[in-house]
Design a protein around this motif. Structure first.
Motif, PDB file in Angstrom:
ATOM      1  N   LEU A   1      -6.700  -1.759   6.811  1.00  0.00           N
ATOM      2  CA  LEU A   1      -5.659  -1.184   5.959  1.00  0.00           C
ATOM      3  C   LEU A   1      -6.096  -1.145   4.492  1.00  0.00           C
ATOM      4  CD1 LEU A   1      -2.517  -2.820   7.572  1.00  0.00           C
ATOM      5  CD2 LEU A   1      -3.115  -0.401   7.606  1.00  0.00           C
ATOM      6  N   ASP A   2      -6.772  -2.209   4.042  1.00  0.00           N
ATOM      7  CA  ASP A   2      -7.276  -2.215   2.671  1.00  0.00           C
ATOM      8  C   ASP A   2      -8.267  -1.072   2.459  1.00  0.00           C
ATOM      9  OD1 ASP A   2      -5.778  -4.384   1.912  1.00  0.00           O
ATOM     10  OD2 ASP A   2      -7.359  -5.859   2.296  1.00  0.00           O
ATOM     11  N   GLY A   3      -9.155  -0.865   3.442  1.00  0.00           N
ATOM     12  CA  GLY A   3     -10.121   0.221   3.331  1.00  0.00           C
ATOM     13  C   GLY A   3      -9.451   1.584   3.357  1.00  0.00           C
ATOM     14  N   ALA A   4      -8.412   1.712   4.191  1.00  0.00           N
ATOM     15  CA  ALA A   4      -7.712   2.996   4.300  1.00  0.00           C
ATOM     16  C   ALA A   4      -7.019   3.368   2.997  1.00  0.00           C
ATOM     17  CB  ALA A   4      -6.700   2.942   5.447  1.00  0.00           C
ATOM     18  N   ILE A   5      -6.353   2.390   2.365  1.00  0.00           N
ATOM     19  CA  ILE A   5      -5.641   2.709   1.127  1.00  0.00           C
ATOM     20  C   ILE A   5      -6.624   3.042   0.011  1.00  0.00           C
ATOM     21  CG2 ILE A   5      -5.436   0.359   0.217  1.00  0.00           C
ATOM     22  CD1 ILE A   5      -2.797   3.168   0.120  1.00  0.00           C
ATOM     23  N   ASP A   6      -7.812   2.410   0.017  1.00  0.00           N
ATOM     24  CA  ASP A   6      -8.833   2.750  -0.976  1.00  0.00           C
ATOM     25  C   ASP A   6      -9.304   4.193  -0.794  1.00  0.00           C
ATOM     26  OD1 ASP A   6      -8.744   0.310  -2.210  1.00  0.00           O
ATOM     27  OD2 ASP A   6     -10.439  -0.537  -1.085  1.00  0.00           O
TER      28      ASP A   6
ATOM     29  N   ARG B   1      -8.956   7.390  -3.452  1.00  0.00           N
ATOM     30  CA  ARG B   1     -10.080   8.226  -3.887  1.00  0.00           C
ATOM     31  C   ARG B   1      -9.804   9.699  -3.649  1.00  0.00           C
ATOM     32  NH1 ARG B   1     -13.277   3.853  -1.885  1.00  0.00           N
ATOM     33  NH2 ARG B   1     -13.483   4.854   0.140  1.00  0.00           N
ATOM     34  N   LEU B   2      -9.116   9.997  -2.547  1.00  0.00           N
ATOM     35  CA  LEU B   2      -8.802  11.389  -2.231  1.00  0.00           C
ATOM     36  C   LEU B   2      -7.769  11.978  -3.181  1.00  0.00           C
ATOM     37  CD1 LEU B   2      -8.637  11.188   1.672  1.00  0.00           C
ATOM     38  CD2 LEU B   2     -10.319  12.455   0.333  1.00  0.00           C
ATOM     39  N   LEU B   3      -6.789  11.158  -3.572  1.00  0.00           N
ATOM     40  CA  LEU B   3      -5.690  11.680  -4.369  1.00  0.00           C
ATOM     41  C   LEU B   3      -6.008  11.716  -5.856  1.00  0.00           C
ATOM     42  CD1 LEU B   3      -2.616  10.003  -2.613  1.00  0.00           C
ATOM     43  CD2 LEU B   3      -3.398  12.365  -2.432  1.00  0.00           C
ATOM     44  N   ARG B   4      -7.007  11.006  -6.304  1.00  0.00           N
ATOM     45  CA  ARG B   4      -7.299  10.956  -7.727  1.00  0.00           C
ATOM     46  C   ARG B   4      -8.333  12.016  -8.112  1.00  0.00           C
ATOM     47  NH1 ARG B   4      -7.504   4.357  -8.623  1.00  0.00           N
ATOM     48  NH2 ARG B   4      -5.255   4.041  -8.474  1.00  0.00           N
TER      49      ARG B   4
ATOM     50  N   SER C   1       0.824  -1.200   0.000  1.00  0.00           N
ATOM     51  CA  SER C   1       0.000   0.000   0.000  1.00  0.00           C
ATOM     52  C   SER C   1       0.864   1.259   0.000  1.00  0.00           C
ATOM     53  CB  SER C   1      -0.926  -0.008   1.223  1.00  0.00           C
ATOM     54  OG  SER C   1      -1.822  -1.092   1.169  1.00  0.00           O
ATOM     55  N   VAL C   2       1.903   1.241   0.827  1.00  0.00           N
ATOM     56  CA  VAL C   2       2.809   2.393   0.881  1.00  0.00           C
ATOM     57  C   VAL C   2       3.518   2.571  -0.460  1.00  0.00           C
ATOM     58  CG1 VAL C   2       4.914   3.285   1.950  1.00  0.00           C
ATOM     59  CG2 VAL C   2       3.134   2.260   3.371  1.00  0.00           C
ATOM     60  N   ARG C   3       3.952   1.462  -1.069  1.00  0.00           N
ATOM     61  CA  ARG C   3       4.621   1.536  -2.360  1.00  0.00           C
ATOM     62  C   ARG C   3       3.687   2.132  -3.425  1.00  0.00           C
ATOM     63  NH1 ARG C   3       5.801  -3.427  -2.741  1.00  0.00           N
ATOM     64  NH2 ARG C   3       3.984  -4.002  -3.973  1.00  0.00           N
ATOM     65  N   ASP C   4       2.430   1.685  -3.434  1.00  0.00           N
ATOM     66  CA  ASP C   4       1.471   2.211  -4.401  1.00  0.00           C
ATOM     67  C   ASP C   4       1.206   3.693  -4.161  1.00  0.00           C
ATOM     68  OD1 ASP C   4       1.319  -0.291  -5.465  1.00  0.00           O
ATOM     69  OD2 ASP C   4      -0.597  -0.810  -4.521  1.00  0.00           O
ATOM     70  N   LEU C   5       1.105   4.068  -2.885  1.00  0.00           N
ATOM     71  CA  LEU C   5       0.852   5.466  -2.565  1.00  0.00           C
ATOM     72  C   LEU C   5       2.008   6.347  -3.021  1.00  0.00           C
ATOM     73  CD1 LEU C   5      -0.744   7.711  -1.216  1.00  0.00           C
ATOM     74  CD2 LEU C   5       0.223   7.021   0.984  1.00  0.00           C
TER      75      LEU C   5
END
Length: 208
Positions: A196-201, A205-208, A116-120
């Motif tokens: 964590l899965d919900g948080a990264i989703d 959504r916020l960054l896109r 998740s951190v890598r994707d972020l």
């Protein structure tokens, strides 16, 4: 670990440790932590009341040394340990299996957060790249006369992007530390994966 040490099995394992030599409570806690490779460490509130009950039952005794109580197994304690030898063998097998399960689960949590951190970080870098390559007027400046207004929101300042990346790295480090501490149950750790899965989703959504 509570399931592994249910039904008086922690008492049995404490007898095993004391049969190896006298110990004070803190030593017993450290020995258990080492046995579980740091994935589990009982609290003083778990160990000392059991030692007191074992002493009341005549299984252990204590002497004072340097302001601490040093516990030793009694003849009655050795007799119980001998009577429960088969149970102790099963307990050791269960401990090994539990260690394998916890280690695997800790790896899953750590890998999930790391991914998740890598994707972020990748998304943040892409946003920065687009910001640098975009025409100046497209980032909040008035368009030229007759031009179609394709203005996008102003890109995040570099310091904000860096702060987001730092927070993401802190999250990874903290999850790694807590997962390896082994104080949470398997159910709690699996629930953490869902959170964590919900948080990264939400972050996506916020960054896109």
């Amino acid at each position: 670990m509570s399931a592994v040490f249910s039904h008086g099995r922690l008492r049995l394992y404490l007898l095993k440790l004391l049969a190896e030599g006298p110990r004070h409570g803190y030593e017993l806690i450290r020995l258990l932590e080492n046995r579980f490779h740091g994935l589990y460490a009982p609290s003083a509130g778990t160990i000392y009341p059991r030692l007191q009950r074992m002493e009341a039952d005549g299984l252990v005794s204590h002497t004072a040394s340097g302001g601490r109580k040093v516990y030793d197994i009694t003849a009655a304690g050795r007799a119980e340990l001998e009577q429960r030898a088969a149970e102790l063998e099963v307990l050791e097998t269960d401990i090994n299996a539990s260690l394998a399960d916890l280690s695997t689960l800790a790896d899953e949590v750590e890998q999930g957060v790391h991914g998740s951190v890598r994707d972020l970080k990748k998304e943040l870098k892409e946003a920065g790249r687009q910001a640098r390559s975009a025409p100046a007027w497209g980032w909040g400046y008035p368009p030229r006369p007759g031009a179609v207004n394709t203005a996008r929101p102003a890109p995040p300042p570099g310091d904000v992007v860096a702060e987001l990346e730092e927070k993401a790295a802190q999250l990874l480090a903290e999850v790694r530390r807590l997962a390896r501490a082994g104080r949470a149950s398997q159910e709690t750790m699996r629930a953490t994966l869902v959170v964590l899965d919900g948080a990264i989703d939400q972050v996506r959504r916020l960054l896109r």
